[in-house]
Each structure stands twice: as C-alpha cells, then as structure tokens.
Design an enzyme around this catalytic site. Structure first.
Site, mmCIF file in Angstrom:
data_model
loop_
_atom_site.group_PDB
_atom_site.id
_atom_site.type_symbol
_atom_site.label_atom_id
_atom_site.label_comp_id
_atom_site.label_asym_id
_atom_site.label_seq_id
_atom_site.Cartn_x
_atom_site.Cartn_y
_atom_site.Cartn_z
ATOM 1 N N GLN A 86 0.872 -1.235 -0.008
ATOM 2 C CA GLN A 86 0.123 -0.095 0.117
ATOM 3 C C GLN A 86 0.889 1.222 0.136
ATOM 4 O OE1 GLN A 86 -3.781 -0.699 0.511
ATOM 5 N NE2 GLN A 86 -2.519 -2.416 -0.672
ATOM 6 N N ALA A 91 -11.336 2.166 5.426
ATOM 7 C CA ALA A 91 -10.375 1.541 4.427
ATOM 8 C C ALA A 91 -9.586 2.388 3.433
ATOM 9 C CB ALA A 91 -11.349 0.463 3.758
ATOM 10 N N HIS A 92 -8.878 1.668 2.841
ATOM 11 C CA HIS A 92 -7.918 2.282 1.724
ATOM 12 C C HIS A 92 -8.905 3.101 0.771
ATOM 13 C CE1 HIS A 92 -7.405 -1.792 -0.324
ATOM 14 N NE2 HIS A 92 -8.650 -1.353 -0.446
ATOM 15 N N ASN A 93 -8.158 4.446 0.489
ATOM 16 C CA ASN A 93 -8.810 5.124 -0.700
ATOM 17 C C ASN A 93 -10.144 5.766 -0.530
ATOM 18 O OD1 ASN A 93 -6.578 4.258 -2.332
ATOM 19 N ND2 ASN A 93 -7.533 2.384 -3.054
#
Length: 345
Positions: free
Chosen positions: A197, A238-240
């Site tokens: 990531q 979470a991511h993004n």
C-alpha cells in the site's frame, strides 16, 4: 481552576448578559448539578421545570425563554453552541506534553518547531515534521516523513505511520492508528499475495479522531479526511476512502475501500458501508444501517430491524421465511385469474 466573570464570558461566547456581570464562574454543569459558580444551559423547553430548583450562577437560554429563569441569563439563539463555547473557555484539560523531554526518541533529521511539546517516551522518526504548539504524548509514534501541523494534540499510544500528513489543530486520541496498510491482496491459485500500500493518509485541518480508530493508507492514491471532519471511537476507514468536509462519524462505523462520503453527512453508530459507493452531501444514515449502494440525494436513510420482544421477533422471523412461498402462490393466483378473465372473454 479557571475563573471568569459572567460579563467577560458573555462577550467571549457572543451572548447577551441579563443579570450580574461581576459574578465569577469556574465551570459548566448540567441543570441539576450546577452550583452558584457554574453555568448551565436550556435548549429544549420541555426541561424548563428543572429551572425552578436550579442553583446555577447563570443559564444559557434562547431570548424567548428569558422569563423562565429568575437568576442571571446568557441569551443566545443557539444555547447548545453557546454552551460548547463556554465549555471551551472554561476547559481545564491538562496539556499532554510540556516542552521537549530529554528522553523522547527524536531522530536527528526530524524537524521540530521550538514551541512544540514532546513527552517522555514519544517517538518522532526520520524526516518527520512537528509544527508549532503541537503536543505529542508519551508513547505516541510519528513515522518517517510524516507531517504534523500546528496546534495538534496526539494522545498517548496513538500511531501515525510513515508519509502521512496531518493538518493544523487536529486531535488524535489514544490508540488511534493512522496509515496502516489497507486490506489489499491478489489471489494466486488460492494463496493470497500482499499488495504493498503505497498511498498516504492525508488529514486536513481541524479534524478529531477518536480512540482506537483505524484509517488505512491508500493502495496507490491517498485516503483523504477533509477539514472539519469528526470521527468517534472504534471506527474503521479503509483504503482510498474520502470523507469530505464537516462530516461526523459516530462510534463503530465501518466502511470498505474507495467509498466517498460527501460534505456535512452524519453516520450514526454501527453503520456499515460497502466499497466503491458515493454518498451525496447532507446524507444522514441512522444507527446500524447497512449501505450497499450509492445514495445520490441528500436526506435521511435507514435500514435494519429495531429491537422488539423476543416473542414478536420469533413470530416475524417465521413469517419472513414464508415470503418466497407466498410470492410464488401469489404469482400462481395472478396467472389463474388472468386465465379466468381470458376464458370469460
């Protein structure tokens, strides 16, 4: 203990004083608990009967409610906001760090403003930046090349991973983790292969993040928390994900990756959001709702089953299990009715 006159307090919170401006105030309290040195507030007229026995030095009220209290009043159009401002003025929360402790772990390449405060046992890694007036508590960790803006508070044992960015006047409570890896894996014949990531977490100004909340770094692009966002305890982002300005997120909310939350939204406790969806500005989701698709219009949204008696819940569950067979029976009856009408014609 801070002490301030009612006249000065009224000026600082933008209220109109009605009463003794020389009275000294040292704190805020609820209506039943307030004594002769405390300020309280009334925002809802249904609690007005409590004012009959109120011992407060002053009550913050709407102007149209001024006659409800015989003592000193601070008149404001929004009593709850005025109370919040008064609580800030009288806040006695101690600093979490004072000066720069000699036994803090600070890398020689880190850039620490001379007015920053870093407690014993805190860690500031290589290339990190800590802005003017910020406070870093014991056990807090500031990773490599992470930037902390001005006037921030990072409480004990909070963790900011590498390459993250924190704006001015932010608060990160204990146990929060900012910039941990997003949940990214590729499947190779049943085996999971980790995807590094490489994005960041970017947090803008005046954001507060509750204890034990986790915000994942982006897979490639950044995870973004815009200015004025307030996040409660035990939230997972979470991511993004992008959370836009002045949105408030209550405890226990979980959201999957690449979701966009608009401006001024509120997510109540326990809400779950699917990934790759968008919520428009001014969307409000009630507690324990499950959002599986985009909500493109402002408004209030709910899902889930409110609690009821066990007996009623069991009865409803039995009925719910019969829905499919009932649907099939209705379709068959509709077919027979159509055939009957055709034969009559």
């Amino acid at each position: 203990m801070k002490t301030i006159s009612l006249a000065e307090l009224a000026q600082r919170i933008g209220a109109t004083l009605q009463g003794d401006g020389e009275q000294q105030i040292n704190g805020v309290a609820g209506i039943p608990e307030a004594d002769a040195e405390k300020v309280t507030f009334l925002n809802d007229k249904k609690y007005a009967k409590q004012l009959a026995s109120c011992q407060a030095a002053a009550v913050i009220l709407k102007p149209e409610f001024a006659e409800l209290y015989q003592g000193s009043c601070l008149l404001a159009d929004n009593p709850y906001l005025a109370y919040a401002l008064a609580a800030q003025v009288l806040d006695t929360t101690p600093n979490i760090a004072n000066g720069i402790a000699s036994d803090a772990f600070i890398h020689e390449s880190a850039q620490i403003d001379p007015t920053a405060n870093i407690a014993s046992g805190a860690t500031v890694c290589a290339g990190a930046v800590v802005g003017a007036g910020s406070q870093i508590a014991s056990g807090a960790y500031i990773g490599e090349n992470t930037e902390v803006g001005k006037g921030c508070k990072i409480y004990a044992n909070a963790t900011l991973y590498h390459n993250c960015q924190l704006g001015d006047d932010c608060i990160i409570h204990s146990g929060a983790v900012i910039g941990s890896d997003g949940f990214g894996f590729a499947n190779d014949k049943g085996q999971w292969v980790k995807i590094p990531q490489v994005g960041r977490v970017v947090i803008e100004d005046n954001v507060e993040i509750g204890s034990n909340t986790s915000i994942d770094r982006g897979t490639i692009k950044d995870t973004l928390i815009r200015q004025g966002v307030k996040i409660d305890n035990l939230v997972h982002i979470a991511h993004n994900v992008e959370v836009d300005e002045n949105t408030a997120i209550a405890g226990g909310v979980i959201m999957a990756g690449s979701t966009y939350i608009g401006k001024r939204c509120t997510l109540a406790g326990g809400v779950a959001l699917n990934g790759h969806i968008q919520l428009a500005d001014d969307v409000h989701v009630t507690g324990f709702s499950m959002v599986t698709k985009s909500l493109p219009e402002a408004g209030v949204y709910s899902s889930g089953q409110p609690a009821t008696t066990n007996k009623e819940w069991r009865r409803n569950t039995v009925k719910l299990r019969q829905v499919e067979s009932l649907f099939d029976r209705v379709k068959e009856l509709e077919k027979q009715l159509a055939e009957l009408k055709t034969s009559e014609d």
